[in-house]
Each structure stands twice: as C-alpha cells, then as structure tokens.
Design a protein around this motif. Structure first.
Motif, PDB file in Angstrom:
ATOM      1  N   ASP A 110      37.784  25.611  28.878  1.00  0.00           N
ATOM      2  CA  ASP A 110      36.566  25.825  29.653  1.00  0.00           C
ATOM      3  C   ASP A 110      36.463  27.302  30.039  1.00  0.00           C
ATOM      4  O   ASP A 110      37.492  27.968  30.223  1.00  0.00           O
ATOM      5  N   PRO A 111      35.237  27.821  30.190  1.00  0.00           N
ATOM      6  CA  PRO A 111      35.053  29.235  30.554  1.00  0.00           C
ATOM      7  C   PRO A 111      35.388  29.445  32.028  1.00  0.00           C
ATOM      8  O   PRO A 111      34.543  29.237  32.903  1.00  0.00           O
ATOM      9  N   ILE A 112      36.628  29.840  32.284  1.00  0.00           N
ATOM     10  CA  ILE A 112      37.114  29.852  33.675  1.00  0.00           C
ATOM     11  C   ILE A 112      36.344  30.852  34.527  1.00  0.00           C
ATOM     12  O   ILE A 112      35.980  30.556  35.671  1.00  0.00           O
ATOM     13  N   ASN A 113      36.076  32.033  33.974  1.00  0.00           N
ATOM     14  CA  ASN A 113      35.407  33.042  34.798  1.00  0.00           C
ATOM     15  C   ASN A 113      34.033  32.584  35.269  1.00  0.00           C
ATOM     16  O   ASN A 113      33.678  32.769  36.440  1.00  0.00           O
ATOM     17  N   GLU A 114      33.291  31.994  34.371  1.00  0.00           N
ATOM     18  CA  GLU A 114      31.954  31.547  34.781  1.00  0.00           C
ATOM     19  C   GLU A 114      32.040  30.404  35.787  1.00  0.00           C
ATOM     20  O   GLU A 114      31.233  30.319  36.716  1.00  0.00           O
ATOM     21  N   ILE A 115      33.028  29.554  35.602  1.00  0.00           N
ATOM     22  CA  ILE A 115      33.220  28.465  36.560  1.00  0.00           C
ATOM     23  C   ILE A 115      33.685  29.027  37.907  1.00  0.00           C
ATOM     24  O   ILE A 115      33.246  28.577  38.975  1.00  0.00           O
ATOM     25  N   ALA A 116      34.550  30.035  37.852  1.00  0.00           N
ATOM     26  CA  ALA A 116      35.046  30.649  39.096  1.00  0.00           C
ATOM     27  C   ALA A 116      33.897  31.284  39.874  1.00  0.00           C
ATOM     28  O   ALA A 116      33.857  31.215  41.114  1.00  0.00           O
ATOM     29  N   ASP A 117      32.959  31.909  39.145  1.00  0.00           N
ATOM     30  CA  ASP A 117      31.788  32.482  39.832  1.00  0.00           C
ATOM     31  C   ASP A 117      31.065  31.401  40.640  1.00  0.00           C
ATOM     32  O   ASP A 117      30.684  31.614  41.795  1.00  0.00           O
ATOM     33  N   ILE A 118      30.873  30.277  40.017  1.00  0.00           N
ATOM     34  CA  ILE A 118      30.144  29.188  40.686  1.00  0.00           C
ATOM     35  C   ILE A 118      30.959  28.652  41.870  1.00  0.00           C
ATOM     36  O   ILE A 118      30.426  28.378  42.941  1.00  0.00           O
ATOM     37  N   CYS A 119      32.274  28.529  41.665  1.00  0.00           N
ATOM     38  CA  CYS A 119      33.128  28.042  42.764  1.00  0.00           C
ATOM     39  C   CYS A 119      33.063  29.004  43.955  1.00  0.00           C
ATOM     40  O   CYS A 119      33.015  28.566  45.112  1.00  0.00           O
ATOM     41  N   GLU A 120      33.045  30.280  43.661  1.00  0.00           N
ATOM     42  CA  GLU A 120      32.963  31.256  44.764  1.00  0.00           C
ATOM     43  C   GLU A 120      31.619  31.143  45.472  1.00  0.00           C
ATOM     44  O   GLU A 120      31.532  31.184  46.695  1.00  0.00           O
ATOM     45  N   LYS A 121      30.590  31.015  44.666  1.00  0.00           N
ATOM     46  CA  LYS A 121      29.240  30.936  45.241  1.00  0.00           C
ATOM     47  C   LYS A 121      29.108  29.742  46.194  1.00  0.00           C
ATOM     48  O   LYS A 121      28.494  29.843  47.255  1.00  0.00           O
ATOM     49  N   TYR A 122      29.715  28.617  45.803  1.00  0.00           N
ATOM     50  CA  TYR A 122      29.549  27.396  46.611  1.00  0.00           C
ATOM     51  C   TYR A 122      30.796  27.064  47.425  1.00  0.00           C
ATOM     52  O   TYR A 122      30.872  25.996  48.020  1.00  0.00           O
ATOM     53  N   ASN A 123      31.748  27.978  47.425  1.00  0.00           N
ATOM     54  CA  ASN A 123      32.964  27.805  48.234  1.00  0.00           C
ATOM     55  C   ASN A 123      33.724  26.523  47.871  1.00  0.00           C
ATOM     56  O   ASN A 123      34.004  25.678  48.724  1.00  0.00           O
ATOM     57  N   LEU A 124      34.021  26.382  46.605  1.00  0.00           N
ATOM     58  CA  LEU A 124      34.765  25.209  46.131  1.00  0.00           C
ATOM     59  C   LEU A 124      36.170  25.604  45.668  1.00  0.00           C
ATOM     60  O   LEU A 124      36.394  26.732  45.244  1.00  0.00           O
ATOM     61  N   TRP A 125      37.051  24.657  45.743  1.00  0.00           N
ATOM     62  CA  TRP A 125      38.417  24.833  45.219  1.00  0.00           C
ATOM     63  C   TRP A 125      38.353  24.837  43.698  1.00  0.00           C
ATOM     64  O   TRP A 125      37.755  23.938  43.097  1.00  0.00           O
ATOM     65  N   LEU A 126      38.978  25.836  43.093  1.00  0.00           N
ATOM     66  CA  LEU A 126      39.044  25.863  41.623  1.00  0.00           C
ATOM     67  C   LEU A 126      40.463  25.547  41.168  1.00  0.00           C
ATOM     68  O   LEU A 126      41.413  26.278  41.474  1.00  0.00           O
ATOM     69  N   HIS A 127      40.575  24.457  40.439  1.00  0.00           N
ATOM     70  CA  HIS A 127      41.852  24.102  39.822  1.00  0.00           C
ATOM     71  C   HIS A 127      41.742  24.309  38.314  1.00  0.00           C
ATOM     72  O   HIS A 127      40.705  23.980  37.727  1.00  0.00           O
ATOM     73  N   VAL A 128      42.771  24.861  37.709  1.00  0.00           N
ATOM     74  CA  VAL A 128      42.810  24.955  36.254  1.00  0.00           C
ATOM     75  C   VAL A 128      43.885  24.006  35.740  1.00  0.00           C
ATOM     76  O   VAL A 128      45.066  24.146  36.079  1.00  0.00           O
TER      77      VAL A 128
END
Lengths: 583, 583
Positions: free
Chosen positions: B343-361
């Motif tokens: 999965d495209p981690i950077n793009e997902i991380a951007d969204i997680c930061e925007k919505y303040n979500l925990w990102l697990h890989v």
C-alpha cells in the motif's frame, strides 16, 4: 547439490523406512576405517558434484543413476575436525558442498548443548552467574551483543552460543525453584529439537498432517481426564496460559452474545466477569484487551488458604444484577499462582448453573494434577466447566511453550474466531478440511507446541506423569513439615499445601523477639528481597518472593522439576538461614 | 549425581569459559584410545557415585575435592552403542547413571535430524509423502499416534521420531513454495536447539538476562531500519503476525481512549478501523476479539495490483464521521498475503495525519524488504507509522515463530497492558527492573523467539539478509518473465511483482480456445485444486492457490527459501504443465 555422503538411491526409498540401526559394531568399524572411507567418499562426492542429475531428476520415484552406496540409505553422522574460523553461514546448506560443514557445525552445537545439559544436572554447577544489565551490555569478556552489517565467522557464532548459555539461568538445575516452569525434560527437549527441524505451522493439515492429528488425539485424552463424556469437545494449543484464558472469555462472550463478533461490545449490555483476588492477572488482562474493562472484572474474596468463598461469588452476582449489569463468566482457579490454592469448583459450578454463567477453570498450574489418582480430587467438579486452561509446560515439565485451552462445546471456537480466509482454508482441497485448525485460532501461524508433549506422553505414559506429580507434591510436603515449626520460619497460611506451593517468611534473628508493629513489618518486607539478591549473586539457588494483599514479602517455594530431591529442599532451607540469619 | 564423564573441578571454573576446542588432534586421539579412557572413567564414575560430596558442596565457589580430570572441563561427546529397547524415559537424566544414556539418546535424535536435514536439501527427495487423515489415524506401518498409560521404550520413541518426520512435509525443501514461511536456515535451527535447551521465559530479566537484552538490541536495530530517530521506541516479539497486529489495535485504542482499559468499550464512541480488502484477516480477527466488531472494520478498495486507493480511504473516513462514528486506526499492508502488494504508505500517512488516526503498517510479509537497499523504497513512508508488524519468520527465513510488533511511542505498550502482578514484577529486585518485559505483553509466559534471529543476524550480517531478499525477488521476476507470455499461463495482474508473489492461472489445453463464460470460469476454478492435489499425491512440489474477490482459483507462487534456484522455478512450471495440460 554436492555431497560427500553416500546417498539413497531414489526418493521412493525413503530413508526413514530404513532399519533403526545398522548391525551392531558397524559404527565403531566406520570410525576405525574413517580414512579409507573418507577417500572413497571424496571421489564419490566429486563425481556427484560434477553431475547435475538431481537437478534434472524431476519426477518423484525416478532413480538417481549415480549412487555411491546402495546399502546405507541413512548414514550415521561422522565427526571430523573443521576449522570454523574461515567458514560463514553462507558456506552451510543450501550452499554447494555445504553438507559436511553443516553437519559438523550442528555437531559442534550439539557438543555445546550436551555439555550444558550435563552441567545443568550437576549440583556443583551454579544456577546462574548473575550480572547486571549494564555489565552484559558493556560486553563480558568479549561477548558482544550488538548486531552488525557484516557476518561473523562460524567460530564466533559457536563462541556466542557458549556465552549465551554461560550468562543465562539454568532453569533445569535441581536448585532452581523460581518459577512454576522448571526442569529440563530430555524427551521434551528431543521433541523440541525435532519440532524446530520440521519448522512447520499448525494452521493446516496440508503442511502439518502428523502434528495436527497428534494435537487432536492429545486434546481428546486431556478432555477424557477432565471427565467430559467420551472426551468430546474442542480445543487448541495456544502460546501460553494468558492467551488460553483470553480464549475462554472470548468464547463465553460468543456463546451468550454472538452479535458482539460483528457489532462489537456496544451490542451487549454491561457484562461482568468474576475471578478470585488470588487468580492470575491474565483474566484482568483479557478483560482489558477484549473491551470489557478491568472495572468489570470483579474480584472474589478468598479464605485464609486463598480459595474463593462461594457465598461471596453469589453475593457479587446478585449485586451486579441489581446494578443492571449482566454476569457472564466465572473463572475458578485450579492451583493459584502464589498459594497454589484450588477453588471449590463444584460449589462454584452450582452457582454458575443457577445463574446461567460460563464456568472456566484456570488449571494452567494445577491441571496436571488430573493425571494423579491421589491428587485429582482437588479439581473435583472440573467436568462441569465449560472451558479449561491447562499448561503442560508447568506442572508436567514440558518445555515452554505448551498450553491448552479445552472447550466442552464443539464448534464454538470456530464460530467465535473464523474469518474463512480463502488463501489458507480452501474448501476444495483434496482432503477432509475439517482437520484444518487455523480458523479456530486468533493466531494465523501457530507454532507446533504439541510434539514435545505427545512424545513425552508416549515415553512416560500417563503413569509417568502421575509419578512425577506425586513426587513433587511429596517434596513440598517434606518442605512444609521441615519448616512449619522451625525457628526463624513462619508459614503464610497453615495446613498442608494443596499444590507444591509453600509460602513462608524467614525471620532473621534480629526480628524474632520484636513485637508486631509497622516497623517490624517494614523490616520483614525487606528480608526476602535481600536474601534473594544474595542468592542470585552467589548463584547457588533461586526461589521467588512477593507480597500478597496486605501480607509483606514472603517466599513462594514451588517444585515442578523431577531432578529435585529432599537434599535440595534441605539445601534451600540451609541457604536461606545462612544468608538471612544476620540480616 | 552419578557420572561417567570427567568433571570440572568446581562451580567457579565454569566450563563455558574453557577454550573453544582442544588442541588439534586431541579429539581423534580420544577416539583411538577410547577403551582405556573409558575404563579409567568407569573407576572414576564409581568413586563419584559412591560419594555424596556434591550433595553437600553447598556454596558456590567451593571446590569438589574429588576430581578425575582437571584438564578437560568441557568434554566432547563420544558416541557408543546402546540398546534402547530396554531403556525408558525414566533412565535418562536426572536418573542416577542417566548421563550416558541421555547423551547417547540425544545423539540418536541428532542422527535422525541430520539425516532429515540432508534429505531436505536433496532434490531427489519428495517434498511430502501424502496421506489422508484417516490413513494416518489408522496407523501407517505401525506408526501409532494413540497415547497410552504405560511408557514406551526409547527405541520406540526413536522410531516415532523417524515416522513423524517421514509423514510430515519438508518445508525447507527447495521445491516447497506453499507458504510465506519456507526454508530451513541452519543457523536459525542451531539457535532453536539452543533456545529449547535453555528453556526459559522472556517475562523477566531475572531468568532470561541475555535473551531480554538481545531482544532489546534487535528491536532497536529494526526500529532504526524503519527509520524512527535513533531507533527509539518500543516493541516485543509476539507469537505471530496476527497477535502483533492485535497489539497494534490495542495500543491505538489505548492511545486515544485509555479509559477503555478500565471501563470497557462502552466508555468509547463507536470506533472504526480501516484496512485493505486485500489485507490479512488478522485485522478483522482483532476487531472481533477486542470488541470493535467486524462491521466496524471497514475494507478499503484497491487498484488492480491490490494496493489501497488512498482516495477511497479518505472517502470512507469522511463517510464514517458523517455517520457519527469515530475513525481510530488505519492498517497499511506492506506486502499483502496473496498479491504481495505494498500500500502507498506516504499517501495513507498524509490522510492519517490530517484526520489524526493511528497508522499501523502490517509488514509481516514485506517488512524484510527494509533490509534491502534495492527494495526498501517499497515501504517508503513506514517511518511515519505509529506501529509496525514485521515477521522475520517469513521473508527473512527465521524459523517459526518470530514476529515483532514495533511501536514508535515508548511506554505505551506497558501503559496499555500492565497489571503490575506482584509475584513477577517486584519493584524491590536488585537489578534495574525496567528490563523486565512481561508487563508490556498480553502473554504471561513468553517463548524465547529472539535468539535464533539474533544469531542469524550475527552470522549473516545485515548484508546477508539483503542478499537473501534480493535473490528471492530476482527469482520471482525470473518466474514472472518466464510465464507472462507463455502459452497456457495467464497473469492475475500485470507488471513485475512488487514482492515475491507471482499470481497466475494455468489454462489447460481444453480451456484455451473457450470464450469467456460462466462455464469456463467454473471449469478454471477447479483447475488449480486439481493440479495441487496431484502435486501433493506425487509429492514433487507444493504451491498455494486461492480465489480472491471475484477471481476464481489461481496459483500464488512465493519464494522465501534461500535454497531455491532458477532450476526449481523451471521445475514448478514444468510440473504444472505436466499435471494440468490434459485437464
């Protein structure tokens, strides 16, 4: 693949079908004639190396045309001198010509391990050679724990293996009493060596056919010992008692509120769990993890021996219901961690039936007593439980990890946990896929914990486990009798221990005349840690201590190691007196 | 304890400090003169047997007065002929005179295992000798899986060990491609043998000092490879990727809603988790187990290569919020189980930061690529994750089980899981108790999974893992290139695989001209299971298959075994054609 060994002639002659051993004397003979045989094999190895036949030999059953030795399809290992300082991991199998270095490297490891094993049982060896974390991190005599980019030679790897054992703790030593798991069972160890060599995974029959069946048969035997009719039911081996207990809470919830699986805890009312104040902390951990909350894990009062008072359970159930909560689950402990107490299962089962609650018995520590005709009455009523945790890696001396969760109702484990992953549990396999166990588990990959236990059971029989358990309980009673009236010792609770746990304070001379007071308790609280620290520094023995409720630090002695004798119990008493007398 | 071996002179002369090997030639010499040495040792053993000195030698450092051999504190094993048919488990250590039978029994086991290892790497050996469950249960050539009350002889135990291996699956065979975990790493195997001999538990520094430190240092190295500054953070080895993923969900919940630990899920709003429709089922299992409910595990759409579409994540987050749910956690898969998609981690991380979500890989399968300079870009952005699962037992060839959960924030694992059990985690120990790891875990006892991995890293270096990974990915590309335009093969998705997963249909001749239709799909769906069944019956190779979404059964080829060569890939292709051509 190159080789310097004689070979089987083809895959259809499986070496494992060969006779168990060559005719008597063959081995010694091979050694005597090692030089000439070796030369012959070198020539043979050279021929094989330069022939890629096995690369082309595609179909099973096709014979290798080249064979150096038809008679010896399973060769016995031969030990040779190899200089490992110029060899690296990359020189071992599957490397070309890697077979001989591989076997010789493994034999060096076995040399290290067999020496360790011999010393473990030798009372003139220390239990441990204690060092503080910073000392080990700084590097003891060149033992460097740091990892690097470049490989180390195999010689260094062998040194690292020796050092790892040198600075570890001999949990199989006859004077290691620190944990519920102790001892070093040779059959179990052999089982573990084989398990790691087979290196497979319990999730499907496809890749673990024998182990899956062994698990099934062993769980059935355990259920028979519990007393469930015909040994019917379900179960799994899990990575330890805490996970087994977690399973029990999960399936209880699934039984009464199956919609939680899809909708979450908000689909259920406020559920409460009951467990002894003396029970293992894993019930609380499960409560936290599974979304009940530790506030909804209600602790039950115990008598002076640490056994749940059934009336307290009933009172707390009624209280919870009056508050609008929904009682779901009761854990009865069969062998508590500190006192070794057995909760009265039958009385608890009566209450569970009356209020329609799930009854789990946490027999992680005490389950083994089911194998003893003399002691199994302590779990009387266990056959009324809905689920049972039983850790053969504790009282039965099986190497870590080996824990079973046993369930009376068939199918509920799968119902609770299945997600039907298509890539693992294909319904269109050629065998009966009900043997695939993976979808019952919360794990995906699952380590093979069954084989060592199965092998030990084969080798000892039920009677062997029984003798082991009876012996350990006798030793605990021996300790109890020695110290119950001995000067300087004070029992934490009175009466013969139910399990092998013997709990006592050692009272140094300076505290013996002192009247009860906070000052005395504070001083007494510091005694066990001081003695323990000195024990570890001198490395002579290890025994656990802890506070419990309002009781200050006391020693908890446990016996689960078959190597322990009365002399070791005497030794422990003497050592505590030697180290603690003048505190 | 009786003995027939020369002894160290006392506990202060730890045998492990002895030189790695005796002077060259000593060993051969010992063999040649075995008879006279043995006689000497028998006399010596007799003297020792009849002297209970070691029973009385209480203090560490006290010398044994009786010593037969001062020079040879660590003896090399000697193999002798023993009749195991009259010996039983009870005759092994700790039995009196048990030392010699113990060593000889273990050497017999090693003989069985080394023969198995040699055959595993030998392509003329079958991958498996398939039997149905009922066949094995009926007893194959006397292989009786049933347990009994009475013990079996050690000779029978050895036969049982051979049979167990005979009817198992050689997961280390160069033509075993069935699971993400394959191969038989010799260093890792040696590590497992040592681990099981040490037989200890990771919960405290007290009983696993070296292993606890190895775990700490190894986790730090892994965090450095992830890219967290200074390798800071936290982590644990857990019993598999599913449990590691479960940890990630637990700590995410604890981070945002710590009150759930005590009050349960009712203290939180309706929480939702996001994960790819291609992700591992353990995220859903965690959702079910932890009380979220699988309905609240929202599956994300993927592109044709199986990678999450970030816009779909954002749309589903917005949708959930609009419904009043609270998005908590996003799992990005680094190496999906079937497609090997990242999965495209950077793009997902951007969204997680925007919505303040925990990102697990979830890098259970793909985490190993972090060790390859060539391939680590596929996990670009992983340093932005809050937690990472990484299973060295998959792509890195470490024996099962070896899975790490790595966490960026220090202390949160303990905050989430600690219950402060007094009997294990006493604050008044003599060492720095922050090294005790047990209260961070949901387990109590925890198997030592670190040592084999640490030892492999020492032996190979980071560069060794890198070479292994690069080689496996090269082999997959080789397969892809061979079949992408080959008659009878059809790729499930186009383009060079991101991981070693190559997904394809084999189209038998009878289906090649057939127009697309439900009938063709139904027939194609049955092809892979049929070929797989024939493969298993003939025992030549094993490869997985599954359906995925609306795609009918296809083969999923994976490579993680260093023993695999291009010839094995060719073999697989040929075998599929041979078995499937005329279906």
């Amino acid at each position: 693949m190159a080789t310097s060994e004689p070979r089987a002639t083809g895959a259809d002659q499986d070496p494992n079908t060969a006779n168990l051993r060559p005719p008597s004397g063959t081995y010694e003979y091979a050694w005597m004639h090692g030089c000439t045989r070796k030369l012959g094999m070198k020539i043979c190895g050279f021929l094989q190396k330069n022939n890629s036949l096995e690369e082309r030999g595609r179909l099973a059953g096709q014979k290798n045309l080249l064979s150096c030795d038809n008679s010896d399809s399973e060769s016995r290992f031969r030990r040779t001198e190899i200089d490992f300082s110029n060899l690296f991991a990359r020189d071992l199998l599957p490397a070309k010509n890697g077979e001989d270095p591989t076997i010789q490297f493994l034999l060096e490891i076995v040399d290290i391990l067999t020496n360790y094993i011999k010393k473990t049982f030798d009372r003139s060896t220390k239990v441990l050679d204690f060092h503080h974390p910073h000392q080990l991190l700084e590097g003891m005599e060149g033992f460097n724990l740091e990892l690097s980019d470049q490989p180390e030679s195999l010689e260094q790897i062998l040194v690292d293996c020796r050092d790892t054992l040198k600075y570890g703790v001999r949990t199989g030593h006859p004077r290691f009493f620190n944990q519920l798991s102790s001892g070093l069972d040779i059959i179990g160890l052999a089982g573990e060596w084989l398990t790691s060599t087979a290196n497979t995974n319990m999730f499907t029959y496809e890749i673990a056919p024998v182990f899956v069946l062994m698990e099934q048969l062993t769980l059935k035997k355990m259920r028979e010992l519990i007393g469930w009719p015909g040994g019917e039911g379900d179960g799994l081996f899990s990575p330890g008692g805490a996970i087994s207990n977690m399973y029990s809470v999960m399936i209880a919830r699934y039984k009464y509120f199956p919609e939680v699986k899809t909708k979450g805890m908000s689909a259920a009312p406020r559920l409460v769990l009951f467990t002894s104040e003396h029970s293992h902390y894993s019930i609380k951990k499960a409560g936290a993890a599974l979304g009940f909350g530790t506030d909804n894990v209600i602790l039950l009062s115990t008598d002076e021996r640490g056994r749940v008072i059934p009336a307290d359970l009933e009172a707390k159930i009624i209280d919870a219901k009056q508050k609008g909560y929904v009682p779901l689950f009761v854990n009865a402990t069969a062998g508590s961690t500190v006192y070794g107490a057995f909760d009265p299962i039958n009385e608890i089962a009566d209450i569970c039936e009356k209020y329609n609650l799930w009854l789990h018995v946490d027999g992680a520590w005490g389950g083994g007593l089911l194998m003893s005709r003399k002691h199994r009455h302590k779990l009387s009523g266990v056959e009324r439980a809905n689920s049972v945790t039983w850790n053969p890696h504790k009282m039965m001396g099986v190497p870590l990890q080996c824990s079973a969760i046993l369930v009376r109702e068939k199918g509920i484990l799968a119902g609770c946990n299945s997600m039907c992953a298509g890539y693992l549990f294909q319904p269109d396999k050629q065998y009966d896929v009900t043997y695939d166990t993976g979808d019952k588990a919360i794990q995906c990959g699952r380590h093979v914990d069954i084989f060592k236990f199965w092998l030990m059971w084969k080798a000892k029989g039920t009677v062997g486990f029984e003798q082991h358990i009876d012996k350990c309980l006798d030793l605990s009673q021996y300790l109890y009798n020695k110290i119950k009236n001995r000067e300087g010792f004070q029992m934490v609770f009175n009466g013969v221990p139910q399990h092998t746990n013997v709990c006592f304070w050692y009272i140094p001379r300076s505290l013996r005349g002192m009247p009860d007071s906070d000052e005395r308790l504070e001083k007494l609280h510091r005694v066990a840690p001081k003695i323990k620290a000195m024990m570890m520094e001198s490395g002579t023995t290890m025994v656990g201590y802890q506070p419990q409720g309002n009781k200050v630090n006391f020693f908890r002695m446990v016996v689960s190691n078959p190597a322990v004798t009365q002399s070791d119990i005497d030794f422990l008493i003497g050592e505590i007196e030697r180290l603690g007398n003048d505190l």
